[in-house]
Design an enzyme around this catalytic site. Structure first.
Site, mmCIF file in Angstrom:
data_model
loop_
_atom_site.group_PDB
_atom_site.id
_atom_site.type_symbol
_atom_site.label_atom_id
_atom_site.label_comp_id
_atom_site.label_asym_id
_atom_site.label_seq_id
_atom_site.Cartn_x
_atom_site.Cartn_y
_atom_site.Cartn_z
ATOM 1 C CE LYS A 170 -30.899 -6.405 -31.618
ATOM 2 N NZ LYS A 170 -29.531 -7.164 -31.877
ATOM 3 N N GLY A 171 -36.774 -5.120 -32.252
ATOM 4 C CA GLY A 171 -38.458 -5.935 -32.815
ATOM 5 C C GLY A 171 -39.363 -5.296 -33.732
ATOM 6 C CD GLU A 177 -43.511 -3.989 -27.317
ATOM 7 O OE1 GLU A 177 -42.144 -4.074 -28.072
ATOM 8 O OE2 GLU A 177 -43.147 -3.871 -26.748
ATOM 9 C CG ASP A 178 -41.980 -6.865 -31.271
ATOM 10 O OD1 ASP A 178 -42.306 -7.027 -29.807
ATOM 11 O OD2 ASP A 178 -40.789 -7.321 -31.256
ATOM 12 C CG ASP A 200 -45.366 -12.100 -24.941
ATOM 13 O OD1 ASP A 200 -44.989 -11.576 -24.179
ATOM 14 O OD2 ASP A 200 -44.461 -13.504 -25.671
ATOM 15 C CE LYS A 212 -47.320 -14.842 -29.862
ATOM 16 N NZ LYS A 212 -45.837 -15.272 -29.031
ATOM 17 C CG PHE A 218 -41.659 -18.321 -31.041
ATOM 18 C CD1 PHE A 218 -41.439 -17.857 -29.706
ATOM 19 C CD2 PHE A 218 -40.191 -17.938 -32.390
ATOM 20 C CE1 PHE A 218 -40.365 -16.392 -29.847
ATOM 21 C CE2 PHE A 218 -39.320 -17.011 -31.812
ATOM 22 C CZ PHE A 218 -39.406 -16.908 -30.372
ATOM 23 N NE ARG A 248 -33.765 -8.732 -34.824
ATOM 24 C CZ ARG A 248 -34.285 -8.636 -34.432
ATOM 25 N NH1 ARG A 248 -35.390 -8.347 -33.987
ATOM 26 N NH2 ARG A 248 -33.258 -8.882 -32.919
#
Length: 174
Positions: free
Chosen positions: A40-41, A96-97, A100, A128, A149, A162
């Site tokens: 969802k990000g 993509e959000d 990492d 990241k 985070f 969000r």
């Protein structure tokens, strides 16, 4: 209380517009580009990206999970929603959000390249690199950040935050 700002709304908008221009520079303005958003990000990133891109654009959505509802990756990637449209012969950009560990993106690149797109590139809003477990290629990077985070602009903690119009640093449950 909302998390403190790491990347402002204005910085996000400027960088998203720049990424749209980079994509169009690579594909040209007349080539249809098919954007695949990772739910969802990445949905807000996709929404802003689509609105700033010139030329023909289509989009689809895929969902994978490696987090569950917490803040630590499980390391296991699962496909939870597949694409509605085929990719064969298309110029595709995965949207993509955050990248990492690289595990989710590597999984997506593998399964989507098997569907024989003409080209397959990746755009991520946040990277990241200090968290990488595997080397994964990203063509368009919004911001490189430290191992913190983050929430907002589509990213969440347990489905919260969000809707923030910026990227904030989440420092623990409230």
């Amino acid at each position: 209380m909302n998390p403190p700002v790491l990347i402002s709304t204005a910085e996000l908008q400027a960088r998203v517009e720049a990424i749209a221009q980079e994509i169009r520079r690579d594909f040209g303005t007349s080539t249809p580009v098919h954007l695949v958003s990772v739910l969802k990000g990445a949905f807000i990133f996709l929404s802003d990206l689509v609105r700033t891109m010139e030329g023909p654009v289509t989009c689809d959505f895929i969902a994978v999970s490696s987090y569950g509802s917490g803040s630590t990756s499980s390391g296991e990637v699962r496909l939870t929603k597949d694409l509605d449209l085929g990719l064969e012969g298309r110029d595709v950009v995965i949207v993509e959000d955050i990248v990492d560990t690289g595990l989710t993106l590597a999984y997506l690149q593998q399964i989507l390249s098997a569907r024989e797109p003409r080209t397959l590139k990746t755009a991520c809003l946040l990277s990241k690199p200090s968290r990488r477990k595997i080397d994964v290629h990203v063509d368009y990077v919004g911001f490189t950040i430290e191992d913190r985070f983050v929430v907002g602009y589509g990213l969440d903690y347990g489905e919260r935050f969000r809707n923030l119009p910026y990227i904030g640093v989440f420092e623990g449950p409230e």
